[in-house]
Design a protein around this motif. Structure first.
Motif, PDB file in Angstrom:
ATOM      1  N   GLN A   3      28.055  47.315  53.450  1.00 37.12           N
ATOM      2  CA  GLN A   3      29.094  47.493  52.442  1.00 37.12           C
ATOM      3  C   GLN A   3      29.573  46.123  51.992  1.00 37.12           C
ATOM      4  O   GLN A   3      29.726  45.196  52.799  1.00 37.12           O
ATOM      5  N   VAL A   4      29.816  46.009  50.693  1.00 33.82           N
ATOM      6  CA  VAL A   4      30.250  44.740  50.109  1.00 33.82           C
ATOM      7  C   VAL A   4      31.567  44.961  49.377  1.00 33.82           C
ATOM      8  O   VAL A   4      31.678  45.909  48.584  1.00 33.82           O
ATOM      9  N   GLU A   5      32.516  44.106  49.636  1.00 35.71           N
ATOM     10  CA  GLU A   5      33.822  44.241  48.989  1.00 35.71           C
ATOM     11  C   GLU A   5      34.328  42.894  48.529  1.00 35.71           C
ATOM     12  O   GLU A   5      34.375  41.936  49.309  1.00 35.71           O
ATOM     13  N   GLU A   6      34.715  42.831  47.270  1.00 36.68           N
ATOM     14  CA  GLU A   6      35.310  41.622  46.720  1.00 36.68           C
ATOM     15  C   GLU A   6      36.830  41.771  46.693  1.00 36.68           C
ATOM     16  O   GLU A   6      37.348  42.881  46.572  1.00 36.68           O
ATOM     17  N   SER A   7      37.520  40.651  46.790  1.00 31.94           N
ATOM     18  CA  SER A   7      38.976  40.664  46.732  1.00 31.94           C
ATOM     19  C   SER A   7      39.462  39.333  46.189  1.00 31.94           C
ATOM     20  O   SER A   7      38.692  38.369  46.071  1.00 31.94           O
ATOM     21  N   GLY A   8      40.756  39.279  45.871  1.00 30.17           N
ATOM     22  CA  GLY A   8      41.374  38.034  45.448  1.00 30.17           C
ATOM     23  C   GLY A   8      41.648  37.914  43.968  1.00 30.17           C
ATOM     24  O   GLY A   8      42.279  36.954  43.518  1.00 30.17           O
ATOM     25  N   GLY A   9      41.187  38.872  43.184  1.00 27.16           N
ATOM     26  CA  GLY A   9      41.423  38.792  41.755  1.00 27.16           C
ATOM     27  C   GLY A   9      42.889  38.997  41.396  1.00 27.16           C
ATOM     28  O   GLY A   9      43.704  39.376  42.233  1.00 27.16           O
ATOM     29  N   GLY A  10      43.210  38.748  40.136  1.00 23.51           N
ATOM     30  CA  GLY A  10      44.575  38.930  39.675  1.00 23.51           C
ATOM     31  C   GLY A  10      44.815  38.185  38.377  1.00 23.51           C
ATOM     32  O   GLY A  10      43.869  37.734  37.718  1.00 23.51           O
ATOM     33  N   LEU A  11      46.084  38.028  38.032  1.00 21.03           N
ATOM     34  CA  LEU A  11      46.474  37.327  36.818  1.00 21.03           C
ATOM     35  C   LEU A  11      46.608  35.839  37.124  1.00 21.03           C
ATOM     36  O   LEU A  11      47.353  35.456  38.045  1.00 21.03           O
ATOM     37  N   VAL A  12      45.889  35.015  36.383  1.00 23.86           N
ATOM     38  CA  VAL A  12      45.903  33.576  36.612  1.00 23.86           C
ATOM     39  C   VAL A  12      46.163  32.880  35.293  1.00 23.86           C
ATOM     40  O   VAL A  12      45.474  33.152  34.313  1.00 23.86           O
ATOM     41  N   GLN A  13      47.111  31.984  35.268  1.00 28.14           N
ATOM     42  CA  GLN A  13      47.437  31.231  34.055  1.00 28.14           C
ATOM     43  C   GLN A  13      46.319  30.259  33.704  1.00 28.14           C
ATOM     44  O   GLN A  13      45.621  29.758  34.591  1.00 28.14           O
ATOM     45  N   PRO A  14      46.125  29.963  32.441  1.00 28.20           N
ATOM     46  CA  PRO A  14      45.121  28.949  32.062  1.00 28.20           C
ATOM     47  C   PRO A  14      45.385  27.644  32.800  1.00 28.20           C
ATOM     48  O   PRO A  14      46.535  27.201  32.904  1.00 28.20           O
ATOM     49  N   THR A  21      37.001  36.389  47.346  1.00 32.67           N
ATOM     50  CA  THR A  21      36.241  36.567  48.582  1.00 32.67           C
ATOM     51  C   THR A  21      35.284  37.733  48.450  1.00 32.67           C
ATOM     52  O   THR A  21      35.625  38.778  47.886  1.00 32.67           O
ATOM     53  N   CYS A  22      34.088  37.540  48.967  1.00 32.27           N
ATOM     54  CA  CYS A  22      33.083  38.593  49.059  1.00 32.27           C
ATOM     55  C   CYS A  22      32.823  38.813  50.547  1.00 32.27           C
ATOM     56  O   CYS A  22      32.399  37.880  51.236  1.00 32.27           O
ATOM     57  N   ALA A  23      33.075  40.020  51.028  1.00 33.44           N
ATOM     58  CA  ALA A  23      32.918  40.314  52.448  1.00 33.44           C
ATOM     59  C   ALA A  23      31.880  41.411  52.642  1.00 33.44           C
ATOM     60  O   ALA A  23      31.946  42.457  51.996  1.00 33.44           O
ATOM     61  N   ALA A  24      30.929  41.151  53.524  1.00 34.21           N
ATOM     62  CA  ALA A  24      29.891  42.127  53.845  1.00 34.21           C
ATOM     63  C   ALA A  24      30.141  42.690  55.240  1.00 34.21           C
ATOM     64  O   ALA A  24      30.495  41.953  56.158  1.00 34.21           O
ATOM     65  N   SER A  25      29.946  43.977  55.381  1.00 32.75           N
ATOM     66  CA  SER A  25      30.156  44.617  56.677  1.00 32.75           C
ATOM     67  C   SER A  25      29.205  45.800  56.815  1.00 32.75           C
ATOM     68  O   SER A  25      28.553  46.211  55.844  1.00 32.75           O
ATOM     69  N   GLY A  26      29.124  46.341  58.031  1.00 33.72           N
ATOM     70  CA  GLY A  26      28.279  47.505  58.240  1.00 33.72           C
ATOM     71  C   GLY A  26      27.481  47.365  59.508  1.00 33.72           C
ATOM     72  O   GLY A  26      28.031  47.177  60.584  1.00 33.72           O
ATOM     73  N   LEU A  80      34.701  32.142  46.645  1.00 33.80           N
ATOM     74  CA  LEU A  80      34.473  31.495  45.357  1.00 33.80           C
ATOM     75  C   LEU A  80      35.809  30.942  44.899  1.00 33.80           C
ATOM     76  O   LEU A  80      36.714  31.698  44.552  1.00 33.80           O
ATOM     77  N   GLN A  81      35.942  29.624  44.937  1.00 31.05           N
ATOM     78  CA  GLN A  81      37.166  28.961  44.498  1.00 31.05           C
ATOM     79  C   GLN A  81      37.021  28.650  43.019  1.00 31.05           C
ATOM     80  O   GLN A  81      36.126  27.887  42.623  1.00 31.05           O
ATOM     81  N   GLY A 115      33.484  44.698  42.589  1.00 30.33           N
ATOM     82  CA  GLY A 115      34.077  43.645  41.786  1.00 30.33           C
ATOM     83  C   GLY A 115      35.577  43.501  41.943  1.00 30.33           C
ATOM     84  O   GLY A 115      36.264  44.406  42.426  1.00 30.33           O
ATOM     85  N   THR A 116      36.070  42.347  41.523  1.00 29.17           N
ATOM     86  CA  THR A 116      37.509  42.073  41.507  1.00 29.17           C
ATOM     87  C   THR A 116      37.831  41.415  40.166  1.00 29.17           C
ATOM     88  O   THR A 116      37.107  40.529  39.712  1.00 29.17           O
ATOM     89  N   GLN A 117      38.890  41.872  39.527  1.00 26.99           N
ATOM     90  CA  GLN A 117      39.200  41.471  38.157  1.00 26.99           C
ATOM     91  C   GLN A 117      40.043  40.195  38.126  1.00 26.99           C
ATOM     92  O   GLN A 117      41.064  40.092  38.811  1.00 26.99           O
ATOM     93  N   VAL A 118      39.606  39.255  37.311  1.00 31.14           N
ATOM     94  CA  VAL A 118      40.399  38.048  37.055  1.00 31.14           C
ATOM     95  C   VAL A 118      40.852  38.102  35.600  1.00 31.14           C
ATOM     96  O   VAL A 118      40.023  38.200  34.682  1.00 31.14           O
TER      97      VAL A 118
END
Length: 122
Positions: A3-14, A21-26, A80-81, A115-118
């Motif tokens: 299983q793959v899960e991305e996290s950390g997205g959100g609203l970011v100012q220019p 983060t992409c995390a793999a588990s299983g 991913l920074q 996916g995670t939305q930026v």
């Protein structure tokens, strides 16, 4: 199965930064060969962003010098920074994990996250 899960997205100012983060588990015994990051903006095709693994790193020209990727094989995660964000960076960011069980010669398996939305406000 992985299983793959991305996290950390959100609203970011220019001009701002964010760490995704992409995390793999299983399965307990799988190993990661590499992790690739992609993004897709509304109405546009999916775009390759970065790849890391096996001693290799590849970057899209559009993010080179602004984005940095890392891989922790023990934790089976990739970060991913994203820095100096532009309006064009707003997208759904998702990752692909290529993995194997025991040895790559026995087969490589690919798994995608949702996916995670930026969002970058104008």
């Amino acid at each position: 199965q992985v299983q793959v899960e991305e996290s950390g997205g959100g609203l970011v100012q220019p001009g701002g930064s964010r760490r995704l983060t992409c995390a793999a588990s299983g399965s307990k015994y799988f190993s990661i060969l590499d992790i690739s990051w992609y993004r897709q903006a509304p109405g546009k095709q999916s775009e390759f962003v970065e790849l890391i693994g096996g001693g290799d790193e590849e970057y899209s020209d559009s993010v080179k010098g602004r984005f940095n990727v890392s891989l922790d094989n023990a934790k089976k995660t990739s970060n991913l920074q994203i820095n100096s964000l532009k309006l064009a960076d707003a997208a759904l960011y998702y990752c692909n994990v290529s993995s194997y069980d025991g040895s790559p010669v026995l087969g490589i398996y690919y798994f995608w996250g949702q996916g995670t939305q930026v969002t970058v406000p104008s």
